[in-house]
Design a protein around this motif. Structure first.
Motif, PDB file in Angstrom:
ATOM      1  N   GLY A   1      11.218 -37.440 -17.042  1.00 25.32           N
ATOM      2  CA  GLY A   1      10.431 -37.277 -15.816  1.00 25.32           C
ATOM      3  C   GLY A   1       9.732 -35.917 -15.754  1.00 25.32           C
ATOM      4  N   LYS A   2       9.618 -35.220 -16.896  1.00 26.99           N
ATOM      5  CA  LYS A   2       9.051 -33.872 -16.926  1.00 26.99           C
ATOM      6  C   LYS A   2       7.773 -33.817 -17.777  1.00 26.99           C
ATOM      7  CE  LYS A   2      13.479 -31.469 -16.377  1.00 26.99           C
ATOM      8  NZ  LYS A   2      14.401 -30.449 -16.956  1.00 26.99           N
ATOM      9  N   PHE A   3       6.823 -32.955 -17.325  1.00 27.31           N
ATOM     10  CA  PHE A   3       5.645 -32.598 -18.127  1.00 27.31           C
ATOM     11  C   PHE A   3       6.003 -31.325 -18.892  1.00 27.31           C
ATOM     12  CE2 PHE A   3       1.951 -29.810 -18.593  1.00 27.31           C
ATOM     13  CZ  PHE A   3       1.078 -30.605 -19.315  1.00 27.31           C
ATOM     14  N   VAL A   4       5.821 -31.353 -20.215  1.00 31.75           N
ATOM     15  CA  VAL A   4       6.116 -30.200 -21.049  1.00 31.75           C
ATOM     16  C   VAL A   4       4.808 -29.672 -21.627  1.00 31.75           C
ATOM     17  CG1 VAL A   4       7.394 -29.322 -23.041  1.00 31.75           C
ATOM     18  CG2 VAL A   4       8.381 -31.133 -21.621  1.00 31.75           C
ATOM     19  N   CYS A   5       4.451 -28.418 -21.316  1.00 26.33           N
ATOM     20  CA  CYS A   5       3.168 -27.835 -21.740  1.00 26.33           C
ATOM     21  C   CYS A   5       3.146 -27.616 -23.243  1.00 26.33           C
ATOM     22  CB  CYS A   5       2.952 -26.513 -21.009  1.00 26.33           C
ATOM     23  SG  CYS A   5       1.440 -25.646 -21.519  1.00 26.33           S
ATOM     24  N   ALA A   6       2.130 -28.160 -23.897  1.00 26.84           N
ATOM     25  CA  ALA A   6       1.912 -27.940 -25.335  1.00 26.84           C
ATOM     26  C   ALA A   6       0.676 -27.063 -25.575  1.00 26.84           C
ATOM     27  CB  ALA A   6       1.751 -29.274 -26.055  1.00 26.84           C
ATOM     28  N   ILE A   7      -0.271 -27.036 -24.622  1.00 25.08           N
ATOM     29  CA  ILE A   7      -1.508 -26.238 -24.742  1.00 25.08           C
ATOM     30  C   ILE A   7      -1.498 -25.194 -23.629  1.00 25.08           C
ATOM     31  CG2 ILE A   7      -4.026 -26.290 -24.759  1.00 25.08           C
ATOM     32  CD1 ILE A   7      -3.809 -29.297 -25.420  1.00 25.08           C
ATOM     33  N   PRO A   8      -1.353 -23.915 -23.941  1.00 24.62           N
ATOM     34  CA  PRO A   8      -1.375 -22.892 -22.886  1.00 24.62           C
ATOM     35  C   PRO A   8      -2.704 -22.923 -22.136  1.00 24.62           C
ATOM     36  CG  PRO A   8      -0.563 -21.977 -24.954  1.00 24.62           C
ATOM     37  CD  PRO A   8      -1.126 -23.338 -25.281  1.00 24.62           C
TER      38      PRO A   8
ATOM     39  N   ILE B   1       0.192 -44.396 -16.281  1.00 28.30           N
ATOM     40  CA  ILE B   1      -1.209 -44.825 -16.216  1.00 28.30           C
ATOM     41  C   ILE B   1      -2.020 -44.083 -17.292  1.00 28.30           C
ATOM     42  CG2 ILE B   1      -3.296 -44.881 -14.787  1.00 28.30           C
ATOM     43  CD1 ILE B   1      -1.506 -45.154 -12.338  1.00 28.30           C
ATOM     44  N   THR B   2      -1.848 -42.791 -17.386  1.00 25.39           N
ATOM     45  CA  THR B   2      -2.553 -41.966 -18.381  1.00 25.39           C
ATOM     46  C   THR B   2      -1.568 -40.941 -18.933  1.00 25.39           C
ATOM     47  OG1 THR B   2      -4.627 -42.148 -17.133  1.00 25.39           O
ATOM     48  CG2 THR B   2      -4.495 -40.393 -18.774  1.00 25.39           C
ATOM     49  N   ASN B   3      -1.661 -40.719 -20.269  1.00 21.58           N
ATOM     50  CA  ASN B   3      -0.825 -39.686 -20.872  1.00 21.58           C
ATOM     51  C   ASN B   3      -1.533 -39.136 -22.121  1.00 21.58           C
ATOM     52  OD1 ASN B   3       1.276 -37.946 -21.294  1.00 21.58           O
ATOM     53  ND2 ASN B   3       2.712 -39.501 -22.059  1.00 21.58           N
ATOM     54  N   VAL B   4      -2.681 -38.424 -21.881  1.00 23.20           N
ATOM     55  CA  VAL B   4      -3.466 -37.851 -22.970  1.00 23.20           C
ATOM     56  C   VAL B   4      -2.708 -36.656 -23.542  1.00 23.20           C
ATOM     57  CG1 VAL B   4      -5.647 -36.750 -23.610  1.00 23.20           C
ATOM     58  CG2 VAL B   4      -5.630 -38.588 -21.905  1.00 23.20           C
ATOM     59  N   GLY B   5      -2.399 -36.730 -24.812  1.00 27.75           N
ATOM     60  CA  GLY B   5      -1.638 -35.663 -25.453  1.00 27.75           C
ATOM     61  C   GLY B   5      -0.143 -35.920 -25.456  1.00 27.75           C
ATOM     62  N   ASN B   6       0.291 -37.002 -24.723  1.00 32.61           N
ATOM     63  CA  ASN B   6       1.721 -37.361 -24.663  1.00 32.61           C
ATOM     64  C   ASN B   6       2.596 -36.191 -24.232  1.00 32.61           C
ATOM     65  OD1 ASN B   6       1.377 -40.096 -25.533  1.00 32.61           O
ATOM     66  ND2 ASN B   6       1.098 -39.321 -27.637  1.00 32.61           N
TER      67      ASN B   6
ATOM     68  N   SER C   1       3.072 -41.240  -6.576  1.00 31.71           N
ATOM     69  CA  SER C   1       2.483 -40.906  -7.882  1.00 31.71           C
ATOM     70  C   SER C   1       2.641 -39.420  -8.171  1.00 31.71           C
ATOM     71  CB  SER C   1       0.999 -41.286  -7.919  1.00 31.71           C
ATOM     72  OG  SER C   1       0.275 -40.511  -6.969  1.00 31.71           O
ATOM     73  N   PHE C   2       2.517 -39.103  -9.459  1.00 31.42           N
ATOM     74  CA  PHE C   2       2.559 -37.713  -9.922  1.00 31.42           C
ATOM     75  C   PHE C   2       1.547 -37.612 -11.064  1.00 31.42           C
ATOM     76  CE2 PHE C   2       5.024 -34.446 -12.604  1.00 31.42           C
ATOM     77  CZ  PHE C   2       4.390 -33.367 -11.979  1.00 31.42           C
TER      78      PHE C   2
ATOM     79  N   GLY D   1       5.625 -24.703 -23.661  1.00 28.73           N
ATOM     80  CA  GLY D   1       7.047 -24.916 -23.382  1.00 28.73           C
ATOM     81  C   GLY D   1       7.396 -24.960 -21.917  1.00 28.73           C
ATOM     82  N   ASP D   2       6.469 -24.523 -21.015  1.00 28.39           N
ATOM     83  CA  ASP D   2       6.760 -24.614 -19.584  1.00 28.39           C
ATOM     84  C   ASP D   2       6.925 -26.078 -19.173  1.00 28.39           C
ATOM     85  OD1 ASP D   2       6.758 -21.897 -19.133  1.00 28.39           O
ATOM     86  OD2 ASP D   2       4.672 -21.803 -18.408  1.00 28.39           O
ATOM     87  N   GLN D   3       7.812 -26.340 -18.180  1.00 24.90           N
ATOM     88  CA  GLN D   3       8.088 -27.705 -17.726  1.00 24.90           C
ATOM     89  C   GLN D   3       7.759 -27.823 -16.236  1.00 24.90           C
ATOM     90  OE1 GLN D   3      12.106 -28.849 -18.674  1.00 24.90           O
ATOM     91  NE2 GLN D   3      11.900 -28.338 -20.857  1.00 24.90           N
ATOM     92  N   VAL D   4       7.132 -28.950 -15.876  1.00 28.56           N
ATOM     93  CA  VAL D   4       6.742 -29.212 -14.495  1.00 28.56           C
ATOM     94  C   VAL D   4       7.212 -30.624 -14.145  1.00 28.56           C
ATOM     95  CG1 VAL D   4       4.827 -29.325 -12.844  1.00 28.56           C
ATOM     96  CG2 VAL D   4       4.729 -27.684 -14.727  1.00 28.56           C
ATOM     97  N   TRP D   5       7.832 -30.803 -12.934  1.00 27.71           N
ATOM     98  CA  TRP D   5       8.297 -32.112 -12.481  1.00 27.71           C
ATOM     99  C   TRP D   5       8.337 -32.148 -10.957  1.00 27.71           C
ATOM    100  CZ3 TRP D   5      11.642 -28.512 -14.606  1.00 27.71           C
ATOM    101  CH2 TRP D   5      12.683 -28.045 -13.776  1.00 27.71           C
ATOM    102  N   THR D   6       8.713 -33.304 -10.372  1.00 27.85           N
ATOM    103  CA  THR D   6       8.892 -33.440  -8.924  1.00 27.85           C
ATOM    104  C   THR D   6      10.330 -33.846  -8.640  1.00 27.85           C
ATOM    105  OG1 THR D   6       8.257 -35.772  -8.892  1.00 27.85           O
ATOM    106  CG2 THR D   6       6.480 -34.135  -8.606  1.00 27.85           C
TER     107      THR D   6
END
Length: 257
Positions: free
Chosen positions: A165-172, A153-158, A248-249, A224-229
């Motif tokens: 299925g993972k969010f990878v941190c690019a901005i601390p 639905i939304t992915n600002v910054g990709n 949803s996530f 570089g931190d990764q977050v998922w469900t």
């Protein structure tokens, strides 16, 4: 003064006494001579004898009684009050001194015209990261692995990767994450939010009927931190979804570090 007077009085008294004695003696002699002879020539007057000794001072006389106070005289009449004089005419009022000159007050000016509206300023650069993903079809019993949602639905910054299925941190910074899961009837689900393989929070539901559960967490991430469900186990992975998107996530950057 009393002493001199007394002395004088004494002397006079003695002299008078002597004169009377001599006179008496002369008469006796004259009477004797008249009977036998004629009168002789008067002798030369003898010298005055020395003043006699002052007699003793007489006693003080009795003090006379104090005389009566005189009668107080009548008070004199008050003089006739003179007529009040005529009131003098009021003098002329003196002239006021010269007052310093004050400049005239200026007129209030008319309001100025509105200035030209300035151009819109540039918004300060702000780092952005946000995503929201869902299941648009039924995932069924999902494997115990990162849940790969099929619709973004939304992915600002990709920063969310649809393939892993993972969010990878690019901005601390500090991020907010939320998960919502719907179970099928007569089963249960327990969904973890994971960070770098470590469990953070869970959304759990069980029982009869289709019931959903959700959980939210705030995480401080570095690049570089990764977050998922993912499900807890194969005993808690009975997911249900359809075109209504129950599962949803999502996550977003609260503020950058």
């Amino acid at each position: 003064m009393n002493l001199g007077f007394n002395m004088f009085f004494t002397i006079v008294t003695v002299q008078i006494s002597i004169i009377f004695v001599m006179k008496a003696a002369g008469q006796s002699t004259t009477e004797a001579c008249n009977s036998c002879c004629t009168s002789g020539i008067p002798g030369i007057p003898g010298q005055h004898g020395n003043p006699g000794v002052s007699g003793p001072q007489g006693m003080n006389g009795v003090k006379g009684e104090q005389g009566m106070n005189g009668v107080k005289g009548d008070q004199g009449f008050n003089g006739v009050k003179g007529d009040q004089g005529m009131k003098g005419e009021q003098g002329f009022i003196g002239e006021h001194g010269l007052k310093g000159e004050q400049g005239p007050q200026g007129l209030i000016g008319l309001p100025g015209a509105n200035g030209v509206k300035g151009e819109k300023g540039e918004q300060a650069s702000q780092q952005k990261s946000a995503f929201a993903v869902v299941f648009s079809s039924n995932p069924g019993r999902h494997a115990v692995s990162p849940m790969k949602y099929d619709t973004i639905i939304t992915n600002v910054g990709n920063d969310y990767n649809l393939d892993t299925g993972k969010f990878v941190c690019a901005i601390p910074g500090v991020y907010v994450f939320q998960v919502t899961s719907l179970k099928s009837s007569g089963s249960s689900v327990l969904t973890h939010i994971m960070k770098n393989g470590n469990f953070q929070v869970s959304a759990y539901t069980a029982g009869t009927g289709d019931i959903s559960a959700s959980a939210m967490v705030i995480l401080d991430l570095v690049s570089g931190d990764q977050v998922w469900t993912q499900p807890l186990s194969t005993s808690y992975n009975y997911y249900y979804d359809n075109i209504n998107r129950y599962c949803s996530f999502s996550g977003f950057l609260l503020y950058a570090a």
